[in-house]
Design an enzyme around this catalytic site. Sequence first.
Site, PDB file in Angstrom:
ATOM      1  NE  ARG A 104      -2.920  -1.923   3.302  1.00 52.76           N
ATOM      2  CZ  ARG A 104      -3.228  -1.996   4.520  1.00 52.76           C
ATOM      3  NH1 ARG A 104      -4.335  -1.621   4.219  1.00 52.76           N
ATOM      4  NH2 ARG A 104      -2.704  -2.725   4.985  1.00 52.76           N
ATOM      5  CG  ASP A 178     -10.534   2.755  -4.457  1.00 57.47           C
ATOM      6  OD1 ASP A 178     -10.063   2.257  -5.504  1.00 57.47           O
ATOM      7  OD2 ASP A 178      -9.888   2.439  -2.749  1.00 57.47           O
ATOM      8  CE  LYS A 202     -10.976   3.759  -0.317  1.00 52.47           C
ATOM      9  NZ  LYS A 202     -10.418   2.700   0.033  1.00 52.47           N
ATOM     10  CG  ASP A 230     -10.028  -3.126  -2.071  1.00 53.77           C
ATOM     11  OD1 ASP A 230      -9.858  -2.763  -2.490  1.00 53.77           O
ATOM     12  OD2 ASP A 230     -11.163  -3.008  -0.629  1.00 53.77           O
ATOM     13  CG  ASP A 234      -5.662  -3.737   7.218  1.00 54.88           C
ATOM     14  OD1 ASP A 234      -5.552  -4.782   8.304  1.00 54.88           O
ATOM     15  OD2 ASP A 234      -4.588  -3.460   7.286  1.00 54.88           O
TER      16      ASP A 234
HETATM   17  C1  R5P Z   1      -7.033   0.910  -0.520  1.00 54.58           C
HETATM   18  O1  R5P Z   1      -6.129   1.635  -1.372  1.00 54.58           O
HETATM   19  C2  R5P Z   1      -7.358  -0.970  -0.368  1.00 54.58           C
HETATM   20  O2  R5P Z   1      -6.802  -1.102  -1.695  1.00 54.58           O
HETATM   21  C3  R5P Z   1      -7.838  -1.042   0.933  1.00 54.58           C
HETATM   22  O3  R5P Z   1      -9.331  -0.845   0.426  1.00 54.58           O
HETATM   23  C4  R5P Z   1      -7.382  -1.316   2.131  1.00 54.58           C
HETATM   24  O4  R5P Z   1      -6.400  -0.912   2.645  1.00 54.58           O
HETATM   25  C5  R5P Z   1      -8.218  -2.128   3.307  1.00 54.58           C
HETATM   26  O5  R5P Z   1      -8.214  -1.563   4.111  1.00 54.58           O
HETATM   27  P1  R5P Z   1      -9.690  -1.150   5.704  1.00 54.58           P
HETATM   28  O6  R5P Z   1     -10.045  -3.000   4.685  1.00 54.58           O
HETATM   29  O7  R5P Z   1      -8.711  -1.705   6.393  1.00 54.58           O
HETATM   30  O8  R5P Z   1     -10.488  -0.055   4.770  1.00 54.58           O
END
Ligand code: R5P
Length: 326
Positions: A104, A178, A202, A230, A234
């Site tokens: 990331r 996003d 987003k 996605d 996380d």
């Molecule tokens: C963000 O750009 C990634 O693609 C995921 O959407 C993001 O890292 C997910 O993190 P979380 O589940 O903590 O929102």
Amino acid sequence: MSEIRLSSEKRLRLFSGRGYPELADSVAAELGIPLTPTSAYDFANGEIFVRFEESVRGCDAFVIQSHAAPVNKQIMEQLIMVDALKRASAKRITVVAPFYGYARQDKKHRGREPISARLMADLFKTAGADRLMVVDLHTSQIQGFFDGPVDHLFALPLLANYVGSKVDRTRLTIVSPDSGRVRVAERWSDLLGGCPIAFIHKTRDPRIPNEAITGRVVGDVTGQTCVVIDDMIDTAGTITKAVDALIEAGAKEVIVAATHAVFSGPAAERLRNSKVSEVVITDTLPISEESKFSNLTVLPIAPLIARAIREVFEDGSVTSLFDGMS
Ligand code: R5P
């Protein structure tokens, strides 16, 4: 005898770190070879020691370690394994990181920030890796951070075939959580017969990790089965906010499909309490019993990794595994 002959036979060897041995076992089973016996332990202060119990001289080495929590330890162990292989004269070393940690952090959002995904690539190169094999990088351009071949595998066909077999494709919309993942949503749409796509506008404060502020749904989702895609879940903040936004915008039901189940902190609880119909993931990362819930489906990634390793070893084509995907 007037000459010394060398066998030109290549030898594939698999090595596993301690981070997620179950995945390495599954890959080994798919390939029909055992993992090379390895001793590894931690010193009292946390330093890691690794030694291979058989000669690795001249082998084509594949070092499997997914960067599960604690991420830094798994990465360090994999680096040390690569170093040990290099110093023991392995012929070629491939780092197999189904989940590539720090992906990331692939750009500077503001001044004085690191590009940690690049640092990772440099560390593996310095340790002695000749190539990398990864599944669904956060962004494809991370491939360019490593000075050597990168086999970038996609879980998309696995996830899309499963989802496609369960839903009414005439009422299906693929949703990117996003704007950055719209291209991936288009690939999903292509694989599932050209269904419409939508995305969530987003916004995120780069100073606060894991904090996404979900905006509005762009696209008509009324009465549709929405599949939110996605690369990773996380803390599940992004995905559960997307589910809420879609239900509010009139979606009939929402399925979530993601490659990497990081499942940190509140993730499982958030998903359990959300209106999502099904969460489909792969097992690139270990999933603890506490993180499982009734509408969670886990698809095995080992067959894909094993096929890719075989293609690399046999100088075949990894691209052929994804024929038909643009
Ligand atoms: C963000 O750009 C990634 O693609 C995921 O959407 C993001 O890292 C997910 O993190 P979380 O589940 O903590 O929102």
